[in-house]
Scaffold this motif. Sequence first.
Motif, PDB file in Angstrom:
ATOM      1  N   THR A   1      -6.366  -1.170 -13.265  1.00 20.12           N
ATOM      2  CA  THR A   1      -7.231  -1.035 -12.095  1.00 20.12           C
ATOM      3  C   THR A   1      -6.888   0.269 -11.367  1.00 20.12           C
ATOM      4  OG1 THR A   1      -5.674  -2.169 -10.629  1.00 20.12           O
ATOM      5  CG2 THR A   1      -7.280  -3.541 -11.826  1.00 20.12           C
ATOM      6  N   LEU A   2      -7.715   0.634 -10.414  1.00 20.47           N
ATOM      7  CA  LEU A   2      -7.471   1.833  -9.622  1.00 20.47           C
ATOM      8  C   LEU A   2      -6.121   1.742  -8.917  1.00 20.47           C
ATOM      9  CD1 LEU A   2      -8.336   4.501  -8.310  1.00 20.47           C
ATOM     10  CD2 LEU A   2      -9.554   3.150  -6.579  1.00 20.47           C
ATOM     11  N   GLU A   3      -5.844   0.595  -8.334  1.00 19.49           N
ATOM     12  CA  GLU A   3      -4.584   0.422  -7.616  1.00 19.49           C
ATOM     13  C   GLU A   3      -3.393   0.531  -8.564  1.00 19.49           C
ATOM     14  OE1 GLU A   3      -7.205  -1.557  -7.407  1.00 19.49           O
ATOM     15  OE2 GLU A   3      -7.901  -0.943  -5.417  1.00 19.49           O
ATOM     16  N   GLU A   4      -3.520  -0.012  -9.772  1.00 15.84           N
ATOM     17  CA  GLU A   4      -2.433   0.065 -10.752  1.00 15.84           C
ATOM     18  C   GLU A   4      -2.207   1.511 -11.203  1.00 15.84           C
ATOM     19  OE1 GLU A   4      -2.744  -4.355 -12.862  1.00 15.84           O
ATOM     20  OE2 GLU A   4      -4.036  -2.712 -13.542  1.00 15.84           O
ATOM     21  N   MET A   5      -3.292   2.256 -11.391  1.00 12.04           N
ATOM     22  CA  MET A   5      -3.159   3.661 -11.778  1.00 12.04           C
ATOM     23  C   MET A   5      -2.406   4.446 -10.707  1.00 12.04           C
ATOM     24  SD  MET A   5      -4.481   4.794 -14.719  1.00 12.04           S
ATOM     25  CE  MET A   5      -5.292   6.385 -14.569  1.00 12.04           C
ATOM     26  N   GLN A   6      -2.791   4.227  -9.456  1.00 12.50           N
ATOM     27  CA  GLN A   6      -2.127   4.934  -8.366  1.00 12.50           C
ATOM     28  C   GLN A   6      -0.638   4.614  -8.334  1.00 12.50           C
ATOM     29  OE1 GLN A   6      -4.529   3.429  -5.147  1.00 12.50           O
ATOM     30  NE2 GLN A   6      -5.914   5.203  -5.159  1.00 12.50           N
TER      31      GLN A   6
END
Length: 336
Positions: free
Chosen positions: A303-308
């Motif tokens: 997810t976007l949060e995991e990538m960040q």
Amino acid sequence: PSSKRKRQQQQLLDYDCSGVLRWSKMVQIAMATMSLFIFLLLRRGDPIDGISQQQLEQPASLFTNNGSYKGTPWHNERTVSVKTVAETKFARCDVHTVQSENPNDSTVINDWVFMEEMDAVNVVVMMAPENPSDGSKGKFVVFKQGKYAIPGVTLSPVGGFVDVDKGESPFESARREVMEELGLGSRKTLEDIRTVLGTDTKTNIVNSDANAGGGSMDNHKVAYTAIPKSTRALDQFGLARGDTTPDEIDWVFLGRYRTAANRGGGFIYTYLLKNAVPILDGGGTAGFQMSGDDEAQEIHFLTLEEMQQHVLNGHFQEVKWAATIALGLLHLQNGP
């Protein structure tokens, strides 16, 4: 006096002999030390973790083929001369003679080690959302793998060298790598493939054939070779341009960057692919059978949060990968 002189001469002789003996012992010790050093040096030929020194030295034969490097060697107005030390198809080690960057200084640097590497691409891939109507966001596709110069395992984006033998542009290299490694492409690429095959291009290309069970994609890879491609173009510095084509709205060129400002290391062309869709059978799934380089890679979806979080925690362990991911996330945060 005569006997006294003889005793003195004998004492001097004894002293000289003892000195010779001492020097002889020192030489013997030095020779023994050198013999031990040579023995230990030769012992390096014994297998270490299954690899002998002889095996480690074998690749040197690759460096005898002058002119094998396929990239464009670097030089500018400060370059006086270039001597190639070693090279392969993908990389080259040179020693440059370089003038000082200060125009008032006539100093010349004769030992400027410079590392050439072929141009490469990295791509942040974000899949199309499964349900666009509910406002959900697609997941990012990355690899988990090991690399020779990285301890342990690392996360990485799609990447690879630009095929200069075929006159490939960096953008076409990025499209090809995403197709080969993930079986994905843009919505426009899928539309072009269907046009080549003479199939319906007005279906829902977000939920494409691979996901919707609309038939085999075995012939899509062949059709990909026939779709329109951008041509390789150079800028005012003689470097390849990384621009995307205007009709590929899901592709974003994030910039071209030198790996090491003073030592070279090639140029990296960075891209973001949004709304990626399957264009090959199994594309965009963990079980996709990738082609191209024979690398052991696991496909992961984040997810976007995991990538960040992974970027902040240093889990993309090569600086080019970390920079590409960060640029892609910044674009999604601030761009259109």
